[in-house]
Design an enzyme around this catalytic site. Structure first.
Site, mmCIF file in Angstrom:
data_model
loop_
_atom_site.group_PDB
_atom_site.id
_atom_site.type_symbol
_atom_site.label_atom_id
_atom_site.label_comp_id
_atom_site.label_asym_id
_atom_site.label_seq_id
_atom_site.Cartn_x
_atom_site.Cartn_y
_atom_site.Cartn_z
ATOM 1 N N HIS A 47 37.052 25.144 80.893
ATOM 2 C CA HIS A 47 37.173 23.923 80.095
ATOM 3 C C HIS A 47 38.528 23.802 79.393
ATOM 4 O O HIS A 47 38.706 23.010 78.475
ATOM 5 C CB HIS A 47 36.019 23.788 79.106
ATOM 6 C CG HIS A 47 35.745 24.998 78.274
ATOM 7 N ND1 HIS A 47 36.625 25.464 77.353
ATOM 8 C CD2 HIS A 47 34.676 25.828 78.234
ATOM 9 C CE1 HIS A 47 36.110 26.530 76.765
ATOM 10 N NE2 HIS A 47 34.932 26.790 77.289
ATOM 11 N N VAL A 175 28.493 43.888 83.278
ATOM 12 C CA VAL A 175 28.724 45.256 82.783
ATOM 13 C C VAL A 175 27.795 45.481 81.600
ATOM 14 O O VAL A 175 27.812 44.724 80.625
ATOM 15 C CB VAL A 175 30.200 45.433 82.362
ATOM 16 C CG1 VAL A 175 30.410 46.770 81.666
ATOM 17 C CG2 VAL A 175 31.104 45.321 83.581
ATOM 18 N N HIS A 227 36.962 24.569 70.069
ATOM 19 C CA HIS A 227 38.246 23.872 70.204
ATOM 20 C C HIS A 227 37.974 22.612 71.022
ATOM 21 O O HIS A 227 37.263 22.679 72.020
ATOM 22 C CB HIS A 227 39.228 24.810 70.918
ATOM 23 C CG HIS A 227 40.638 24.330 70.908
ATOM 24 N ND1 HIS A 227 41.385 24.222 69.765
ATOM 25 C CD2 HIS A 227 41.462 23.953 71.920
ATOM 26 C CE1 HIS A 227 42.596 23.787 70.066
ATOM 27 N NE2 HIS A 227 42.664 23.615 71.366
ATOM 28 N N TYR A 253 48.170 17.261 70.306
ATOM 29 C CA TYR A 253 48.910 17.405 71.563
ATOM 30 C C TYR A 253 48.305 16.469 72.609
ATOM 31 O O TYR A 253 47.126 16.082 72.516
ATOM 32 C CB TYR A 253 48.910 18.862 72.064
ATOM 33 C CG TYR A 253 47.552 19.469 72.363
ATOM 34 C CD1 TYR A 253 46.839 19.142 73.519
ATOM 35 C CD2 TYR A 253 46.989 20.418 71.499
ATOM 36 C CE1 TYR A 253 45.605 19.715 73.799
ATOM 37 C CE2 TYR A 253 45.757 20.992 71.775
ATOM 38 C CZ TYR A 253 45.062 20.645 72.925
ATOM 39 O OH TYR A 253 43.838 21.200 73.198
ATOM 40 N N ASP A 536 59.450 55.687 65.092
ATOM 41 C CA ASP A 536 60.648 56.037 64.327
ATOM 42 C C ASP A 536 60.131 56.635 63.017
ATOM 43 O O ASP A 536 59.582 55.916 62.189
ATOM 44 C CB ASP A 536 61.443 54.750 64.079
ATOM 45 C CG ASP A 536 62.698 54.980 63.277
ATOM 46 O OD1 ASP A 536 63.549 55.768 63.727
ATOM 47 O OD2 ASP A 536 62.836 54.364 62.197
ATOM 48 N N THR A 538 59.848 60.278 60.061
ATOM 49 C CA THR A 538 60.345 61.578 59.600
ATOM 50 C C THR A 538 59.233 62.593 59.816
ATOM 51 O O THR A 538 58.051 62.271 59.684
ATOM 52 C CB THR A 538 60.751 61.583 58.115
ATOM 53 O OG1 THR A 538 59.614 61.252 57.326
ATOM 54 C CG2 THR A 538 61.895 60.639 57.839
ATOM 55 N N GLU A 638 61.042 61.049 47.531
ATOM 56 C CA GLU A 638 59.710 60.449 47.684
ATOM 57 C C GLU A 638 58.737 61.476 47.137
ATOM 58 O O GLU A 638 58.793 62.656 47.525
ATOM 59 C CB GLU A 638 59.410 60.171 49.159
ATOM 60 C CG GLU A 638 60.107 58.924 49.669
ATOM 61 C CD GLU A 638 59.984 58.729 51.177
ATOM 62 O OE1 GLU A 638 59.333 59.551 51.850
ATOM 63 O OE2 GLU A 638 60.582 57.758 51.690
ATOM 64 N N LEU A 639 57.845 61.046 46.270
ATOM 65 C CA LEU A 639 56.880 61.962 45.653
ATOM 66 C C LEU A 639 55.491 61.607 46.157
ATOM 67 O O LEU A 639 55.079 60.437 46.098
ATOM 68 C CB LEU A 639 56.947 61.834 44.129
ATOM 69 C CG LEU A 639 58.356 62.094 43.549
ATOM 70 C CD1 LEU A 639 58.436 61.646 42.107
ATOM 71 C CD2 LEU A 639 58.730 63.564 43.676
ATOM 72 N N TYR A 640 54.790 62.597 46.670
ATOM 73 C CA TYR A 640 53.479 62.361 47.287
ATOM 74 C C TYR A 640 52.369 63.059 46.495
ATOM 75 O O TYR A 640 51.997 64.185 46.818
ATOM 76 C CB TYR A 640 53.468 62.899 48.723
ATOM 77 C CG TYR A 640 54.341 62.121 49.673
ATOM 78 C CD1 TYR A 640 53.845 61.032 50.378
ATOM 79 C CD2 TYR A 640 55.670 62.467 49.866
ATOM 80 C CE1 TYR A 640 54.649 60.307 51.247
ATOM 81 C CE2 TYR A 640 56.489 61.758 50.730
ATOM 82 C CZ TYR A 640 55.969 60.674 51.417
ATOM 83 O OH TYR A 640 56.766 59.966 52.274
#
Ligand SMILES: Cc1cc2nc3c(=O)[nH]c(=O)nc-3n(C[C@H](O)[C@H](O)[C@H](O)COP(=O)(O)OP(=O)(O)OC[C@H]3O[C@@H](n4cnc5c(N)ncnc54)[C@H](O)[C@@H]3O)c2cc1C
Length: 810
Positions: A47, A175, A227, A253, A536, A538, A638-640
């Site tokens: 559709h 399925v 829709h 549209y 990316d 550390t 940086e403090l964790y």
């Protein structure tokens, strides 16, 4: 071919499943099975209105759509089934100044990858589409290669193309079960036939994908929405070869119908989710929903005001069909947490346009292990576990649907479903006037209203970029450079890796050498076989066999899945996401050490606590891991702390910083600081399509050891780099790049901006772009198009700020 074994089983005989089968077969996989519980196309596909528009929110998705057009052109002759491809072009009208600016920006962006989109005057648009009322229309974007087709024929042609290459298509086959063994797909069960052994299952079940995902415990956060569009009887002046047309300001549209009528649809502001909680009924095939004229009314008004002939047009019928939408309006593709279980769904009413690209990307992903394009925005791994809450997924999807045609200004924050994840300092941050943004469900301060400082107003970026901006960003930036600032980065994703083989495993998947002394922090990328950057991060060595990986807030699930996928059967390695149990505060600036010394008796001098090392310290009454790293280019840590101790630590640091001008600061300042320092951002500057060598990250690669992607880097070194990520400085400080702006050399487009912003210390507008060697030298003159204006720019060696790294070493 045996009926009890297949190389891959694709669930769902809509356009997506058929395209994946086609492309797998094209890549040479012969034992492909496509299963459909009813007939082909009997879900959302039959559709569909069949519009194919290529312009989308990201370069990769637009490229996928462009490939789709190429495919639709050739599919008829190739398979003998004509998908009725009409390459009629498309018009996107602009009925306001802002909309024209938006279109100009898109046109500039499109030039960077040869999308033939151009801005035309209202008169030109009228020549192409004489039936619209030009009143208030300021112009349009015209894309001559867009078009429309017959979705059913397209699906059948794709399935036929797959069958011609030996794929099998089983209709009326449901399925009912998918078995997993050792974390990997093993077998598929059906209602009508015996099970099939397989290593790969693709869930291309459209709006039913969450139900199919549930068979293996994978949440697929699709939300079905109704829709609608209507079809008219022939209207005078309508020709089948007229372009499709969209008027986002009127939410509508259109496309011409072969017989001379019009199809008119749109995105209403009061969307109608349908069976969102439990999913569509199991017998919902080849069916439509009842016409909903009341909901369509605003669209009908918009349609008749744009195309006056619609007022008298006779309606043949209204189509109201359900379709799978997603919480962020992007497709859902890729391999899930269950190995071998792939997902391709959530096409948000663009599945016909997207089918070609989706098929190709998914086939590459399955056959080669990863797609060639950077599809992170569509990757199923972008959704964290919080999307298991259906109400949350619904709220997010409703907001996306209702604002589909709105102009979305840069750095705009979404509102639905917030606040969801709040850190231990949330009330403290609120009290400080945090302007919160949201990432991966986390509330994070973008800036603090209390830091607003009119003295920085002259730095406000011009145009759109200045909309969601505050002078506080500049004030926080300056405080970090001159005194110190405290950033709550608790949302950072934290992944612990431990076990006897942990070191060897990480050595294998990291491009840098992580086999260092305990307490060492290593900046590294994790590469795919092509040398492209997948993660990316550390990596901090906490002990002989224990490491902690820190990655961006939004990349936790992605990186976790990528890392886990690299595990071999013999690896004695445990991996756990510990994000929620640890907070993270960034304390940075020239006074950072002095402030930290107020709260700890530990020695934090440079000799005792060097850059890129980590130690357990006690700050105030709070034991925490302190890591001497920075993403802002200043001395600091940086403090964790553990979450239950985090607020105490925040209070201690805030009190200690009082005499030193410590300022709470947010993520927008971090972005400006990192640009000056040349730190790359994953997802924009560096992606799976870029290697560390091209990205200027060769210093983080150790070619002396073996690692995934090394061979590709070696080949690249031998061949020489054809492009490098370079820093550009624009001639106009307030012309802020947001990413994707075209870069010109001698009047020709040569690249596009990956990320950009204003560096408040240097007082310049900075942008990054991949450039060929002949344009890479510092001082090369280029230009960048920022919202329609060409701004001169020159290539500069980066980092622009503190190139020798003295400030970081403190
Ligand atoms: C009114 C409307 C207009 C649209 N207009 C456009 C447009 O102009 N352009 C555009 O690009 N897109 C449009 N779309 C969107 C487009 O139709 C869809 O994105 C696309 O058809 C989705 O295809 P699919 O293959 O993902 O899902 P579907 O077509 O829904 O296919 C999924 C299939 O999976 C099968 N299935 C489910 N569970 C099982 C199971 N357990 N075992 C076996 N099979 C199963 C279902 O029976 C179904 O056939 C429109 C959608 C609607 C509703």
């Amino acid at each position: 071919m045996a009926d009890d074994r297949a190389r891959v089983v694709i669930v769902g005989g809509g356009v997506a499943g058929a395209s994946i089968a086609y492309h797998l077969a094209e890549l040479g996989w012969s034992d492909v099975v496509l299963v459909e519980r009813s007939e082909l196309t009997s879900g959302s596909t039959f559709h569909s209105a069949g519009l194919v528009g290529q312009l989308r929110s990201s370069v990769s998705l637009t490229k996928m759509m462009m490939y789709g057009v190429e495919l639709y052109r050739r599919l008829g002759p190739e398979t003998g089934i004509d998908p009725s491809w009409h390459e009629v072009g498309s018009l996107r009208l602009a009925s306001s100044r802002e909309r024209i600016e938006e279109l100009q920006r898109l046109a500039g962006w499109g030039q960077t990858f040869d999308l033939p989109l151009r801005i035309v005057s209202t008169e030109e648009a009228l020549e192409l589409w004489p039936l619209f009322d030009p009143e208030g229309v300021e112009g349009a974007a015209y894309l001559p290669t867009d078009g429309y087709l017959d979705p059913t024929n397209l699906t059948i042609a794709l399935a036929e193309g797959a069958k011609l290459r030996d794929a099998r298509v089983w209709t009326d086959t449901r399925v009912t079960g998918i078995e997993v063994e050792g974390g990997r797909v093993a077998r598929v069960r059906f209602a009508e036939r015996d099970p099939v052994e397989t290593d790969v299952v693709v869930n291309a079940a459209g709006m039913y994908a969450n139900q199919v995902g549930a068979l293996v415990g994978v949440e697929v956060p699709v939300v079905p929405f109704a829709h609608q569009y209507l079809l008219t009887k022939p209207i005078e002046g309508v020709r089948a070869e007229m372009p499709t047309i969209r008027d986002p300001d009127r939410l509508v549209y259109f496309r011409p119908e072969a017989g001379g009528g019009l199809v008119a649809g749109g995105y209403e502001r009061n969307p109608a989710p349908w069976n969102w909680e439990q999913g569509p009924p199991s017998d919902f095939n080849h069916r439509l929903l009842d016409e909903d004229w009341e909901r369509f009314e605003p669209l009908a008004d918009g349609a008749s005001s744009l195309v006056p002939a619609m007022q008298q047009a006779e309606i043949v019928r209204m189509i109201n069909g359900p379709e799978a939408f997603t919480p962020d309006g992007e497709f859902i593709l890729g391999e899930s947490t269950v190995r071998g279980f792939f997902v391709a769904t959530g096409f948000c009413a663009h599945g016909i346009a997207g089918a070609g690209g989706v098929g190709r990307v998914m086939a590459e992903w399955i056959v080669q292990g990863e797609p060639e394009l950077d599809v992170w925005k569509m990757d199923i791994r972008r959704f964290g576990p919080h999307y298991r809450a259906r109400g949350y997924a619904l709220a997010r999807a409703v907001e996306i649907y209702a604002t589909y045609y709105d102009i979305h200004y840069p750095n705009e924050e979404r509102q639905a479903g917030r606040p969801l994840k709040t850190g231990p300092t949330y009330e403290r941050l609120q009290a400080l006037g945090a302007a919160f943004g949201e990432k991966a469900g986390w509330e994070r301060p973008n800036w603090f209203e209390q830091n607003t400082d009119e003295r920085f107003e002259h730095l406000r970026p011009r145009g759109w970029a200045g909309q969601h901006w505050s002078t506080a960003i500049a004030a926080e930036h300056v405080a970090t450079r001159e005194r110190a600032a405290l950033f709550d980065e608790s949302s950072f994703a934290k992944i612990d890796v431990w076990g006897v083989d942990a070191c060897a495993f990480l050595q294998r998947i990291c491009a840098n050498d992580v086999d260092r002394r305990a307490g060492t922090i290593v900046y590294t990328q994790l590469l795919n076989a092509r040398g492209g950057i997948e993660c990316d991060v550390t990596v901090t060595r906490l002990g002989t066999d224990r490491f902690r990986i820190i990655t961006g807030t939004a990349f936790g699930t992605h990186d976790l899945v990528w890392i886990t996928k690299q595990l071999g059967p013999a690896d004695d390695v445990q991996i756990r996401d510990v994000t929620g149990s640890l907070a993270c505060f960034g304390l940075w600036g020239p006074s950072a050490r002095t402030i930290l010394e107020q709260v700890t008796s530990g020695d934090v001098s440079d000799a005792a606590f060097p850059y890129m090392t980590a130690q357990q310290i006690v700050a105030g009454d709070v034991p925490c891991l302190a890591a001497r790293v920075t993403y802002v280019g200043e001395l600091g840590w940086e403090l964790y702390p553990r979450v239950e101790l985090a607020r105490s630590l925040w209070d201690e640091l805030t009190a200690a910083g009082e005499g030193y001008g410590l300022m709470p600061a947010g993520y927008r300042a971090i972005d400006s600081l990192r640009l000056e320092k040349g730190y790359r951002a994953w997802g924009s500057d560096i992606t799976p399509e870029d290697t560390p060598l091209e990205a200027g990250l060769g210093f983080a690669v150790d070619m002396r050891k073996d690692f995934v992607g090394r061979d590709a880097l070696e080949r690249l070194q031998e061949a020489g780099l054809s492009r490098r990520l370079r820093c550009l400085v624009l001639a106009e400080a307030r012309a802020m790049c947001l990413g994707n702006e075209p870069v010109f050399a001698n009047g020709l487009v040569v690249s596009r901006v990956t990320s950009g912003g204003i560096g408040h210390t240097l007082g310049v507008s900075i942008a990054f772009a991949y450039l060929p060697p002949e344009l890479s030298d510092a001082g090369t003159s280029l230009a960048v198009e920022v919202f329609g204006d060409r701004v001169d720019a020159s290539v500069a060696d980066d980092p622009l700020y503190d190139p020798t790294g003295e400030r970081v070493r403190g």
